[in-house]
Design a protein around this motif. Structure first.
Motif, mmCIF file in Angstrom:
data_model
loop_
_atom_site.group_PDB
_atom_site.id
_atom_site.type_symbol
_atom_site.label_atom_id
_atom_site.label_comp_id
_atom_site.label_asym_id
_atom_site.label_seq_id
_atom_site.Cartn_x
_atom_site.Cartn_y
_atom_site.Cartn_z
ATOM 1 N N SER A 169 0.829 -1.210 0.000
ATOM 2 C CA SER A 169 0.000 0.000 0.000
ATOM 3 C C SER A 169 0.863 1.259 0.000
ATOM 4 C CB SER A 169 -0.930 -0.002 1.219
ATOM 5 O OG SER A 169 -1.777 -1.138 1.201
ATOM 6 N N PHE B 89 2.204 1.739 -3.432
ATOM 7 C CA PHE B 89 1.133 2.194 -4.327
ATOM 8 C C PHE B 89 0.869 3.688 -4.128
ATOM 9 C CE2 PHE B 89 -3.304 3.133 -5.218
ATOM 10 C CZ PHE B 89 -3.471 2.592 -6.484
ATOM 11 N N ILE C 107 6.837 -2.368 -7.994
ATOM 12 C CA ILE C 107 5.726 -3.277 -7.679
ATOM 13 C C ILE C 107 5.811 -4.527 -8.543
ATOM 14 C CG2 ILE C 107 3.216 -3.535 -7.778
ATOM 15 C CD1 ILE C 107 2.969 -0.593 -7.045
ATOM 16 N N SER D 58 -2.428 -2.123 -10.370
ATOM 17 C CA SER D 58 -2.072 -0.805 -9.832
ATOM 18 C C SER D 58 -2.064 0.246 -10.933
ATOM 19 C CB SER D 58 -0.698 -0.873 -9.160
ATOM 20 O OG SER D 58 -0.699 -1.795 -8.085
#
Length: 585
Positions: free
Chosen positions: A18, A21, A50, A62
């Protein structure tokens, strides 16, 4: 339903993902400004991280989510899908290509997909207000994408992300490879200085051009003001009334000092109405208040301002629709002069310069990758060959396999190979010595076993008859009593009659022969529950366990029958009898 079916990883896994992101979203939201509307985005760095740390699926999801949020909340064009396609294509290449890295895979994407698609999208979606703007924007995207891939590859190689991955399934090994170091060093040492020089040179050139533009504006306005100071007051009043003759004079003056230059000169009256504007229509000229409402204003120096529209199709075109304005009131009849420099002119010069430099950039990229390839071929392959040769080297030497040592002209590698050869020679010598020692140890162990067997035989068996001796008899009885203390067993003592006379008259040799023959007959009674021992001299014992009265009577009868037949000793026939006694426990 087990929660692990929905959340198979640890909480730390999702927290780290998270955070990455969110960082990627922020990098997408805030681009790094360079100059004249050129911006650098680092969002792909986060997506590449990622991709390599959390897998293809999470990277693509994402990218789609971030693009959807920007379309929904920030009016990004839905057709701006290069951002997503880059991650998808690099993910596919990373999955199916065993060799390569992020930079190589991203270069393939931009050459065959991203670059041509960017030009096509810009042609379809935007109006070209500057020559070559679409090609320039595409080249910026290519350069930006490759730099992001290089930065992500460097971060993955040298930052220990694997230590922060809390799930064992997600942990990546933290090794660094020499070919990575050489590749990053080659690319960084060639491309980064080149890009810095190009960027600094363009920035410096623009600063010079901006300073020259201001100086041109100052000279033009001063010259224009001197011309007007020579006018009569009557002509100046008529100019304020927008007289046609006076406007013609003004046009001649502007033509004299501005001519066919790339900038425009505007003369305003005291109400900010346009008297004359060279190269511009009256609709293109606004009052100072209108400019401030429509444009973002920034004062660069006294009387010199930069005006950029608040909104446009994209940042590059927003700057292309802006101006540098030199706006000063004249000391003549409340007039104002404005010199307008369109930013598109400066952009065009930057585009032309960068397009030429981009060709050099591609040459430098190819050169850097070529140098990295040569270094890899010169060093890494030799090191890999040496590693393959020395893997399991002791086993190969033990099996007497032929070792093919790599040849190299690099002194350090040659020294390393020479040291390994010397070490292998020592190992072969050690293995040979070990084999000799093993043979000696085997022979000594065999001798020890034979000695142990002989010692055991001497300690527990009678050397003449081969029967267990007195010590063996005593230990056997102790073991019976200790283990089977509640069982009945019998000990039968057998003593040869007149054995001493036989020994004295016929000699010890005959006596020994007689003892052997008697022992052989006694051994005929041995079974699972009957053991025979020689205590010494002419004394023998028979131990019976377990025993019953009937078994004992039968064994006693059998022992008695053993002495019925005569015994042949040294060509003599002897009739021997024995005295027996039984002890019960």
């Amino acid at each position: 339903m087990n929660i692990k079916q929905f959340l198979p990883h640890s909480l730390g896994h999702y927290v780290n993902f998270s955070l990455l992101f969110i960082i990627t979203f922020i990098l997408k939201l805030y681009n790094l400004p360079f100059m004249l509307g050129v911006t650098i985005s680092l969002a792909s760095v986060g997506l590449f991280l990622i991709l390599r740390l959390y897998g293809v699926q999470k990277a693509i999801i994402s990218a789609v989510i971030i693009h959807f949020l920007f379309v929904l909340f920030f009016q990004t064009s839905v057709f701006d899908i290069v951002f997503i396609l880059e991650i998808i294509c690099v993910s596919v290449l990373a999955t199916f290509m065993k060799r390569g890295n992020l930079v190589f895979w991203d270069l393939l994407f931009w050459v065959f997909v991203g670059g041509p698609l960017s030009v096509l999208i810009y042609h379809l979606m935007y109006v070209q207000h500057i020559e070559n703007v679409f090609y320039f924007q595409s080249m910026i995207n290519v350069t930006n994408g490759l730099l992001n891939a290089l930065l992500a590859d460097i971060l993955l190689a040298y930052i220990p992300f694997h230590k922060w991955m809390t799930s064992r399934r997600d942990q990546r090994r933290g090794e660094m490879y020499i070919h990575q170091i050489l590749f990053h060093f080659s690319i960084t040492m060639i491309i980064v200085p080149f890009l810095l020089i190009v960027g600094i040179t363009n920035l410096h050139s623009h600063q010079l051009e901006k300073g020259q533009a201001r100086q041109i504006a100052v000279n033009t306005v001063n010259s224009f003001e001197l011309e007007l100071l020579n006018w009569r007051q009557d002509d100046l009043r008529r100019l304020q009334l927008h007289g046609a003759v006076q406007r013609g004079y003004i046009e001649d003056i502007i033509q004299k000092y501005a001519g066919d230059e790339w900038y425009n000169v505007v003369v305003l009256d005291n109400d900010s109405d346009v008297i004359i504007a060279s190269g511009l229509s009256s609709g293109d000229i606004h009052s100072a208040k209108e400019y401030e409402e429509m444009y973002e204003k920034r004062e660069i120096s006294p009387y010199f301002y930069r005006y950029i529209p608040y909104e446009s199709e994209n940042e590059l075109m927003r700057w292309g629709e802006g101006y540098y304005l030199y706006w000063r009131d004249l000391n003549v009849s409340n007039l104002s002069a404005v010199v307008v420099f369109p930013l598109s002119y400066f952009q065009q010069r930057m585009f032309d310069t960068y397009i030429d430099q981009f060709q050099t950039f591609i040459v430098f990229v190819v050169l850097a990758m070529g140098i990295a390839y040569l270094l890899n071929r010169l060093l890494i392959r030799r090191l890999n060959n040496l590693a393959a040769t020395t893997t399991g080297l002791p086993r190969k030497l033990q099996q007497k396999s032929v070792i093919h040592w790599p040849n190299t002209r690099v002194y350090e590698l040659h020294s390393l190979v020479r040291n390994f050869k010397h070490m292998s020679t020592k190992l072969v010598s050690m293995f040979n010595e070990k084999e000799d020692m093993n043979e000696q140890l085997k022979e000594q162990a065999s001798q020890l076993r034979e000695s142990e067997k002989s010692l055991h035989q001497y300690a527990y068996y009678d050397m003449l008859t081969g029967l267990p001796n007195r010590l063996h008899f005593q230990q056997y009885l102790q073991e019976l009593i200790k283990t089977y203390g509640e069982d009945r067993f019998a000990v039968i003592f057998v003593d040869l009659n007149q054995f001493k006379q036989i020994n004295d008259t016929l000699g010890h040799v005959a006596g020994d022969e007689l003892l052997k023959k008697v022992a052989q007959r006694l051994e005929e009674t041995v079974s699972d529950n009957v053991k025979v021992f020689r205590l010494g001299g002419d004394e023998f014992t028979v131990v019976v366990h377990p025993v019953s009265d009937e078994d004992l009577r039968q064994l006693a009868k059998k022992l008695e029958d053993l002495f019925i037949d005569p015994i042949d000793v040294m060509d003599m026939t002897l009739y021997v009898s024995a005295s027996m006694g039984v002890s019960m426990y």
